[in-house]
Design an enzyme around this catalytic site. Structure first.
Site, PDB file in Angstrom:
ATOM      1  CG  HIS A  56      20.712  -5.276 -82.492  1.00 40.62           C
ATOM      2  ND1 HIS A  56      20.342  -4.854 -81.338  1.00 40.62           N
ATOM      3  CD2 HIS A  56      21.978  -5.689 -82.451  1.00 40.62           C
ATOM      4  CE1 HIS A  56      21.289  -5.066 -80.333  1.00 40.62           C
ATOM      5  NE2 HIS A  56      22.493  -5.319 -81.252  1.00 40.62           N
ATOM      6  CG  ASP A  59      17.091  -5.085 -81.393  1.00 38.27           C
ATOM      7  OD1 ASP A  59      16.794  -6.145 -81.217  1.00 38.27           O
ATOM      8  OD2 ASP A  59      17.783  -4.171 -80.960  1.00 38.27           O
ATOM      9  CG  MET A  90      24.591   3.292 -83.553  1.00 37.56           C
ATOM     10  SD  MET A  90      23.730   1.456 -82.842  1.00 37.56           S
ATOM     11  CE  MET A  90      24.305   1.624 -80.953  1.00 37.56           C
ATOM     12  CD  GLU A 183      29.632  -2.683 -78.132  1.00 33.77           C
ATOM     13  OE1 GLU A 183      28.626  -2.497 -78.763  1.00 33.77           O
ATOM     14  OE2 GLU A 183      29.138  -3.126 -76.878  1.00 33.77           O
ATOM     15  CE  LYS A 185      30.009  -9.106 -73.196  1.00 40.10           C
ATOM     16  NZ  LYS A 185      28.691  -9.576 -73.483  1.00 40.10           N
ATOM     17  CD  GLU A 219      28.449  -2.333 -73.227  1.00 44.81           C
ATOM     18  OE1 GLU A 219      28.178  -2.293 -74.161  1.00 44.81           O
ATOM     19  OE2 GLU A 219      28.277  -3.218 -72.238  1.00 44.81           O
ATOM     20  CG  HIS A 222      31.723  -4.890 -73.360  1.00 42.84           C
ATOM     21  ND1 HIS A 222      31.202  -4.734 -74.670  1.00 42.84           N
ATOM     22  CD2 HIS A 222      30.535  -5.228 -72.686  1.00 42.84           C
ATOM     23  CE1 HIS A 222      29.990  -4.918 -74.852  1.00 42.84           C
ATOM     24  NE2 HIS A 222      29.672  -5.483 -73.562  1.00 42.84           N
ATOM     25  CG  ASP A 247      27.562   0.826 -76.576  1.00 45.81           C
ATOM     26  OD1 ASP A 247      26.863   1.763 -77.096  1.00 45.81           O
ATOM     27  OD2 ASP A 247      27.246  -0.228 -76.586  1.00 45.81           O
ATOM     28  CG  ASP A 257      27.840  -7.420 -70.775  1.00 46.49           C
ATOM     29  OD1 ASP A 257      28.251  -6.583 -70.286  1.00 46.49           O
ATOM     30  OD2 ASP A 257      27.343  -7.492 -71.995  1.00 46.49           O
ATOM     31  CG  ASP A 259      24.743  -5.041 -70.427  1.00 45.38           C
ATOM     32  OD1 ASP A 259      26.131  -4.435 -70.368  1.00 45.38           O
ATOM     33  OD2 ASP A 259      24.229  -5.914 -71.081  1.00 45.38           O
ATOM     34  CG  ASP A 289      24.483  -1.692 -74.688  1.00 44.03           C
ATOM     35  OD1 ASP A 289      23.508  -2.127 -74.483  1.00 44.03           O
ATOM     36  OD2 ASP A 289      25.435  -2.407 -75.245  1.00 44.03           O
TER      37      ASP A 289
HETATM   38  C1  GLT Z   1      24.342  -6.726 -76.828  1.00 39.55           C
HETATM   39  C2  GLT Z   1      25.636  -6.179 -76.352  1.00 39.55           C
HETATM   40  C3  GLT Z   1      25.978  -4.986 -76.376  1.00 39.55           C
HETATM   41  C4  GLT Z   1      26.142  -4.390 -77.833  1.00 39.55           C
HETATM   42  C5  GLT Z   1      24.802  -4.501 -78.641  1.00 39.55           C
HETATM   43  C6  GLT Z   1      24.977  -4.220 -80.066  1.00 39.55           C
HETATM   44  S1  GLT Z   1      23.907  -5.722 -78.383  1.00 39.55           S
HETATM   45  O1  GLT Z   1      23.396  -6.213 -76.004  1.00 39.55           O
HETATM   46  O2  GLT Z   1      25.966  -6.822 -75.086  1.00 39.55           O
HETATM   47  O3  GLT Z   1      27.043  -4.473 -75.756  1.00 39.55           O
HETATM   48  O4  GLT Z   1      26.580  -3.004 -78.004  1.00 39.55           O
HETATM   49  O5  GLT Z   1      25.142  -5.251 -80.668  1.00 39.55           O
HETATM   50 MN    MN Z   2      27.318  -2.259 -75.999  1.00 42.04          MN
HETATM   51 MN    MN Z   3      27.503  -5.106 -72.415  1.00 46.12          MN
END
Ligand code: GLT
Ligand code: MN
Ligand code: MN
Length: 389
Positions: A56, A59, A90, A183, A185, A219, A222, A247, A257, A259, A289
């Site tokens: 980002h 970041d 990206m 993306e 979510k 992702e 998500h 992702d 979430d 991750d 991700d």
């Molecule tokens: C954040 C989010 C991710 C996105 C990122 C891109 S940032 O961590 O949960 O799923 O891909 O903005």
């Molecule tokens: Mn993501």
């Molecule tokens: Mn996520």
């Protein structure tokens, strides 16, 4: 752990600065790892054998950095890229951390916030392109509501469309070679986020002025948060020519979430996903991700990153074995067997075909009585995954 499953030269594995750079802050606890600089993160990624790093805008360059600080950070980052050979495939914009975005960015009710979000994104696109990005991700983390009293969903959709149309034209105007990947979510950090699934994004994209340059970045976590089958969304995106990025991570159904490391929770789903991506020949980035457990120090972060990449390589090999397994393939062939009796009705419509089909006779009872060996196929697949065949 160092064998053929460790990342090999030519891999397409990428990590965001925010993934391996995650310091383990959560809503209940303070950071557990010290913040690395962007350059330090690139060296870490080089050490574990990753191909690319994504970021980002903030970041890399803090939102309040001076021009001199920004130049220094970029210099160090570029040196780290050159030293390690890590590339930037990206980039994306942080449109969710700053309090200005508390009610969204492109869909905010405040026109000044919407304009600021566009300005910030144009600058971030410039930065991404300068560092080599060819894909630009839009995750609308704050594009949503806690209460529908606060925002009209139709109006929000129009605002989001207008913003993306503006930014597509900006990219074209600059002559950048850049594609957008949206993306989805369903929720978190907002109570509800607009365009909550990959399927919703795919529908929305068709309403854009330059839809050809916009695809999706699904992702794993998500779709799984919403209890959905991720593979089916990826397949739809692929079918539409819209799988621009992906992702990879993992997640228990129905949780926040999480991750987690790729494959850490739903091994079977991860297998079918890797098998699909390899079968169709997806050749874009494989972006993890995800982040390491909060329990880890930076050695653990490296274990996490290597674990993600090994998991993909192992599942890829399992997919090859699945295709080469005679018993499995015999079942697949039996399931898809075609006795040719319907050849006259197949393909595109014609009045003759319709008439012939209407007068054909089918043994409905026999069709219903036929057993399908899916239990055996699934068990064999699992046994292959568990390494006993
Ligand atoms: C954040 C989010 C991710 C996105 C990122 C891109 S940032 O961590 O949960 O799923 O891909 O903005
Ligand atoms: Mn993501
Ligand atoms: Mn996520």
């Amino acid at each position: 752990m160092s064998d053929k499953y460790n990342p090999q030269p030519g891999n397409r594995f990428t990590f965001g600065l925010w993934t391996v750079g995650n310091i383990g802050r959560d809503p209940f606890g303070e950071p557990v790892r010290k913040q690395l600089t962007p350059a330090e993160i690139v060296y870490l990624l080089g050490e574990v054998g990753a191909y690319g790093v994504n970021f980002h805008d903030n970041d890399l360059i803090p939102i309040d950095a001076t021009p001199a600080q920004s130049a220094q950070i970029k210099k160090e980052f570029k040196k780290a890229l050159a030293d390690t050979g890590v590339v930037v495939p990206m980039a994306t914009t942080n449109l969710f951390s700053d309090p200005a975005f508390k009610d969204g960015a492109f869909t905010s009710n405040d026109p000044n916030v919407r304009a600021y979000a566009l300005q910030k994104t144009m600058n971030a696109i410039d930065l991404g392109v300068e560092l080599g990005a060819s894909t630009y991700v839009f995750w609308g983390g704050r594009e949503g509501v806690e209460t529908d009293a606060s925002k009209d969903p139709l109006e929000a959709g129009k605002r989001f469309r207008e913003a993306l149309n503006f930014l597509c034209s900006y990219v074209k105007d600059q002559g950048y070679d850049l594609r957008f990947a949206l993306e989805a979510k369903p929720n978190e950090p907002r109570g509800d986020i607009y365009l909550s699934t990959t399927g919703a994004m795919l529908g929305f994209i068709e309403t854009l002025e330059h839809s050809e340059m916009v695809g999706v970045n699904p992702e794993v976590a998500h779709e799984q948060m919403a209890g959905l089958n991720f593979l089916h969304h990826v397949a739809q995106a692929w079918d539409m020519g819209k799988l621009f990025h992906i992702d990879l991570n993992d997640q228990a159904f129905g949780r926040y979430d999480q991750d987690f490391r790729f494959g850490a929770v739903n091994l079977k789903s991860a297998f079918f996903l890797v098998k699909f991506l390899e079968d169709v020949g997806y050749d874009g980035s494989l972006h993890f991700d995800a982040h390491a457990y909060r329990t880890e120090d930076y050695e653990g972060v490296k274990d996490f990153a290597i674990g993600c990449m090994r998991m993909y390589a192992i599942l890829k090999e399992k997919a090859e074995r699945w295709h080469a397994d005679a018993e499995i393939q015999a079942l697949v062939a039996a399931i898809n067997a075609d006795d040719g009796k319907t050849d006259a009705f197949k393909g595109a419509y014609s009045a003759d075909k319709a008439a012939a089909l209407k007068s054909a006779s089918f043994d409905r009872v026999a069709m219903g009585a036929r057993g399908l060996p899916y239990e055996r196929l699934d068990q064999l697949t699992l046994e292959l995954l568990m390494g006993v065949r």
